[in-house]
Design an enzyme around this catalytic site. Structure first.
Site, mmCIF file in Angstrom:
data_model
loop_
_atom_site.group_PDB
_atom_site.id
_atom_site.type_symbol
_atom_site.label_atom_id
_atom_site.label_comp_id
_atom_site.label_asym_id
_atom_site.label_seq_id
_atom_site.Cartn_x
_atom_site.Cartn_y
_atom_site.Cartn_z
ATOM 1 N N ASP A 77 34.815 48.743 40.901
ATOM 2 C CA ASP A 77 35.416 47.972 41.989
ATOM 3 C C ASP A 77 34.616 48.123 43.277
ATOM 4 O OD1 ASP A 77 37.039 46.531 43.631
ATOM 5 O OD2 ASP A 77 38.829 47.753 43.346
ATOM 6 N N ASP A 287 33.529 41.196 45.626
ATOM 7 C CA ASP A 287 34.509 42.136 45.082
ATOM 8 C C ASP A 287 34.512 42.075 43.560
ATOM 9 O OD1 ASP A 287 36.641 43.764 44.519
ATOM 10 O OD2 ASP A 287 38.147 42.565 45.553
#
Length: 433
Positions: A77, A287
């Site tokens: 992430d 992201d």
């Protein structure tokens, strides 16, 4: 940043460019690749393993943690700082990290300087649990949360053991869909001081996600491979204000967003809506922890209208105004179940300062699992309205990063992009080509 739970996920092939000297958590790396097994796992509803997360598909890597070593699976992430693991509450719980059986595990007390590190992932002011340990809590856009304490332990990657990595040892939480058991945790990869890549002192890392076979590679250090064509670099946004801004994440990979093209047509979007305002709202973040791409309202509406105009007569509208996929994707179509490929579609190109990202063909539409209308399946446009999620930002998800070599150059504050067949890149790197 979506609202639905994980149905299945990919496990990445990890390649670490290592040979490490660790002293006071500072590392120097030379070219010595370590290759991990490439696996794909089904995570549909009913499986015994689930991620307490809000993405239909997540990118995951496999590591070893503790002494003796325990296998863990962590979501990659780039939008998060604090890495965390699910920690066992009971000896009857399997597949989670068990700190009791790790001799190298050390909880972080409230008095430790680590506990006062400035990060959005820790409560401010610092809070302590009843045992005087540093309390940690993280929350996500789907209202799910994880809570526990900060800790340190050895992280092992292909024989490389790095001591004293700070992470959250999470033993409680809540989820919007009630699925909290699961894969072991999350690997925070943004530019914050507690992120994994910062603690490991890597100057850069790259990944490449295949759209063909659920494979991919993650590489730390310089690629230095002859078949990788020259990258186009776009600088990270540096806010001039010395004060914290309410909607701006200073440790995100935030890019200068300059425009959108549909086919050959450049949308008429004022630059003022593509750049952060005085509050920080409107930044554009890369992201990997989010599946799809979400745009602020005016940009999303312009893209939606132009895509509809250019596909009129090619795609059949779903005809259900109240149907919204993942809470933010309201442009959906009916496509016959017997149809094995999409008709010709206009390429959507995201324009950044010095680089661009083109989204075409199968990456423009996504079949919604379980949704059938007679002989048709429901397929939604893979861009959504971030304002419907309550997010004041543009978010570039990993679905649109497929078949792009993505390099995150922390040393030079930039992101590099190049179009690559990522399934072939994975095979070449495994073979050492």
């Amino acid at each position: 940043m979506g609202t639905q739970k994980l149905y299945f996920f990919w496990i990445f092939c990890l390649i670490f460019i290592c040979s490490v000297f660790v002293q006071s958590k500072q590392s120097n790396y030379t070219n010595n690749p370590v290759i991990f097994e490439l696996i794909a796992k089904d995570m549909r509803r009913g499986s015994t393993q689930r991620l307490p997360f809000h993405h239909n598909v997540s990118l995951t890597v496999s590591l070893l943690v503790g002494t003796p070593r325990q296998p863990v699976t962590m979501v990659l992430d780039t939008g998060s700082e604090l890495s965390w693991l699910h920690c066992k509450k009971s000896p009857d719980v399997n597949s989670l990290f068990d700190p009791v059986h790790s001799t190298s595990y050390n909880p972080v007390p409230c008095t430790s300087p680590v506990c006062s590190t400035r990060t959005r992932d820790l409560t401010i002011p610092v809070s302590c649990d009843p045992r005087k340990l540093c309390h940690a809590m993280v929350g996500y856009a789907d209202m799910s949360t994880m809570e526990g304490t900060l800790a340190m332990d050895n992280f092992v990657m292909g024989g490389l053991s790095v001591p004293g990595v700070v992470f959250g040892c999470m033993d409680s939480g809540s989820s919007s869909s009630g699925d909290d058991s699961g894969t072991t945790g999350l690997l925070g990869m943004n530019r914050g001081s507690l992120s994994f890549v910062t603690q490991m002192n890597y100057p850069k890392f790259s990944y490449c996600i295949s759209g063909q076979d659920s494979s991919g590679v993650l590489l730390f250090g310089d690629a230095n491979v002859p078949w990788l064509k020259e990258l186009s670099y776009t600088p990270l946004v540096q806010m001039s204000s010395p004060y914290p801004l309410p909607y701006f994440d200073r440790v995100a990979y935030s890019l200068h967003f300059e425009g959108i093209k549909v086919g050959t047509k450049l949308l008429n979007l004022p630059q003022s809506i593509l750049q952060p305002d005085h509050t920080g709202a409107g930044q554009t973040m890369v992201d990997s922890g989010t599946q799809f791409t979400f745009l602020l309202g005016p940009a999303y509406t312009a893209l939606k209208n132009e895509f509809l105009a250019q596909t009129k007569g090619t795609l059949r509208d779903l005809g259900e105004p109240n149907f919204v996929f993942q809470g933010a994707m309201d442009l959906c179509f009916r496509i016959p179940l017997s149809q094995t490929s999409y008709p010709p579609l206009p390429t959507v190109t995201l324009l950044f300062q010095g680089a661009e990202m083109s989204v075409s063909t199968e990456r423009l539409l996504y079949r919604v699992p379980g949704e059938v209308r007679g002989p048709d399946g429901v397929h939604c446009f893979t861009f959504g309205n971030s304002e419907l999620l309550g997010a004041e930002a543009y978010i570039i998800g990993h679905h649109h990063q497929q078949n792009m070599w993505m390099e995150f150059d922390l040393q030079n504050s930039r992101v590099g992009l190049a179009e690559v067949r990522c399934d072939l890149a994975s095979k070449k790197l495994v073979l050492g080509l």
